[in-house]
Design a protein around this motif. Structure first.
Motif, PDB file in Angstrom:
ATOM      1  N   TRP A  44       0.897  -1.486  -0.035  1.00  0.00           N
ATOM      2  CA  TRP A  44      -0.280   0.399  -0.108  1.00  0.00           C
ATOM      3  C   TRP A  44       0.319   1.732   0.043  1.00  0.00           C
ATOM      4  O   TRP A  44       0.658   2.151  -0.247  1.00  0.00           O
ATOM      5  N   ASP A  47       2.687   2.120  -3.032  1.00  0.00           N
ATOM      6  CA  ASP A  47       1.312   2.444  -4.515  1.00  0.00           C
ATOM      7  C   ASP A  47       0.957   3.736  -4.229  1.00  0.00           C
ATOM      8  O   ASP A  47       0.240   4.872  -4.287  1.00  0.00           O
ATOM      9  N   LYS A 117      -2.448   9.903   0.442  1.00  0.00           N
ATOM     10  CA  LYS A 117      -2.579   8.690   0.556  1.00  0.00           C
ATOM     11  C   LYS A 117      -2.629   8.196   1.892  1.00  0.00           C
ATOM     12  O   LYS A 117      -3.211   7.434   2.829  1.00  0.00           O
ATOM     13  N   LYS A 165      -4.346   6.263   5.551  1.00  0.00           N
ATOM     14  CA  LYS A 165      -4.102   5.196   6.671  1.00  0.00           C
ATOM     15  C   LYS A 165      -3.335   6.511   7.601  1.00  0.00           C
ATOM     16  O   LYS A 165      -2.677   7.305   7.530  1.00  0.00           O
TER      17      LYS A 165
END
Ligand code: FHN
Length: 455
Positions: A44, A47, A117, A165
């Motif tokens: 994750w 990415d 992200k 996150k």
């Protein structure tokens, strides 16, 4: 006959249910240890490509200034740089920290809109003041400040709600904790004043304070994406401590990622590990981007002006264009970009930061395909910009628009189709002889116009 069959069917069903129940009661379910490969754990993060660093704490109150004197460097160092005693810092700074306009959901919304992200929040910076409700100390947001709200909890919950996150930064250096102070230096860890001196009390601080606080952060706030250590440079902290800390974290949350500042391997601000066996999942270049691609996991962390903590006197803001090109440059070299915000003492992002986040969001909304999940390309860096690569597609990011409207691309690239991410319906003409793309007369985005090159 039908009735008998029905009764028989019911009896069979009841008998089957009873057998299942018995089997369940008898079966001892052994929880297999969670075994996750490093690649699976890192996926994750690899990415994601783009995250938000947040340096926030009581140091936002003075904002880098004390009695008219400006703290050199990052405002988060004011306690040391402008020589507060611990008592003065508690009274003049921590006791004044009351960020009543703090809205975690608003912060998460701005991070998401920018295309970030993950968020890494300073849980405790070098000043030792804790932004969560700690059982280990009263030098925290609940007891030592008038705010009395658990900032870590609110942001962790907002991240979970927002689907990004939550991660935390944690400083090994602690200028407040009594056992972390050395008799050799009046108030603080010797590390930042004399990197040769040792503090005989440090092992007690490590065992009774540092580890318990990391444990409670990993216990109270759900899944943690990344633990981002800092302050690895002090001589008191050893590689044995670093390796033990790394293993402790992964035992508690096997999917968590830990930076290389958990151990002692980091080679200064260029951030990658020296030769040797060190703990940590990614290198941490700081305020710089490696000159070339690095075939390892790494993340460049950078400020938008010159200070990590809120510093209104520092008006040296990087332009949105520079920030977008930094993001592209970093991803084109195989790294992540951790871009910092220093919120003000009311809990608001500086307006200059808000504007740059919005500009980056406009760009990532159109061109994010060339960033998220993308990696370094196998081709040499072009003069006019950067390449990234993903799933057999090359993305050409044009920083400098060619005056003649023709873009020379690497001759090894054999395109089957080329289009603009900002205008996907238009297929671009390809001059095979010259290995050139015929471009529109002007750039669609002055920061970086992206061509999708399908091979
Ligand atoms: O001393 C800290 C500094 O305040 C800031 O937190 C940066 C960000 O990574 N790290 C240290 C300086 O290298």
């Amino acid at each position: 006959m039908k009735k008998v069959a029905n009764y028989l069917w019911v009896a069979l069903v009841l008998f089957g249910a009873a057998c299942q129940q018995k089997a369940k009661e008898e079966k001892v379910i052994i929880e297999e240890p969670v075994v996750i490969s490093d690649d699976e754990r890192m996926q994750w993060w690899r990415d994601a490509g783009f995250g938000m660093f947040i340096h926030w704490g009581a140091y936002a109150v003075p904002g880098g200034e004390r009695n008219g004197e400006i703290c050199k460097g990052g405002a988060e160092w004011i306690m040391d740089k402008l020589d507060y005693t611990i008592e003065d810092y508690e009274k003049e700074v921590v006791a004044q920290f009351n960020p009543t306009k703090f809205d975690a959901d608003a912060w998460v919304a701005m991070a998401k809109d920018a295309g970030m992200k993950y968020i890494v929040l300073t849980s405790k910076h070098h000043d030792g003041f804790c932004l969560w409700d700690s059982e280990v100390t009263d030098y925290d947001i609940m007891e030592a400040s008038p705010f009395k709200r658990d900032i870590v909890k609110e942001l962790a919950e907002a991240c979970k709600k927002g689907g990004i996150k939550f991660c935390f930064y944690h400083s090994i250096v602690d200028w407040h904790h009594p056992e972390a102070q050395a008799p050799l230096y009046p108030n603080y860890n010797v590390g930042q004043k004399d990197s040769t001196a040792f503090n005989p009390e440090f092992p007690k601080y490590y065992e009774n304070y540092l580890k318990p606080q990391v444990r409670e952060l990993l216990t109270k706030y759900g899944d943690i994406g990344v633990v981002w250590f800092d302050g690895d440079w002090i001589p008191d902290y050893t590689t044995e401590m670093g390796k033990e800390m790394y293993n402790m974290i992964l035992e508690m949350q096997p999917r968590t990622i830990v930076n290389n500042r958990v151990d002692k391997g980091r080679n200064g601000m260029e951030g990658m590990d020296m030769e040797g066996n060190y703990a940590g999942d990614f290198g941490t270049p700081e305020q710089e981007i490696p000159a070339t691609g690095i075939d390892a996991d790494w993340e460049s962390c950078m400020t938008m002006n010159g200070s990590w903590g809120y510093k209104p006197s520092d008006t040296n803001w990087k332009s949105s264009e520079v920030l977008i090109q930094n993001l592209v440059d970093i991803v084109s070299k195989g790294g992540n970009f951790l871009l910092n915000i220093g919120p003000d003492p009311q809990g608001l992002f500086p307006q200059e930061s808000v504007e740059r986040l919005a500009d980056m969001g406009k760009w990532t909304k159109v061109n994010g395909e060339s960033i998220y999940g993308a990696k370094a390309s196998p081709y040499d860096r072009p003069e006019w910009g950067r390449y990234t690569a993903k799933d057999g597609v090359i993305y050409a990011h044009i920083f400098e628009w060619p005056a003649n409207g023709r873009l020379a691309i690497n001759t090894d690239i054999k395109p089957s189709k080329m289009s603009l991410l900002a205008d996907p319906g238009v297929e671009l003409e390809w001059d095979v002889e010259q290995s050139q793309v015929v471009l529109p007369t002007s750039a669609l985005d002055s920061s970086a116009t992206v061509i999708k090159i399908e091979l």
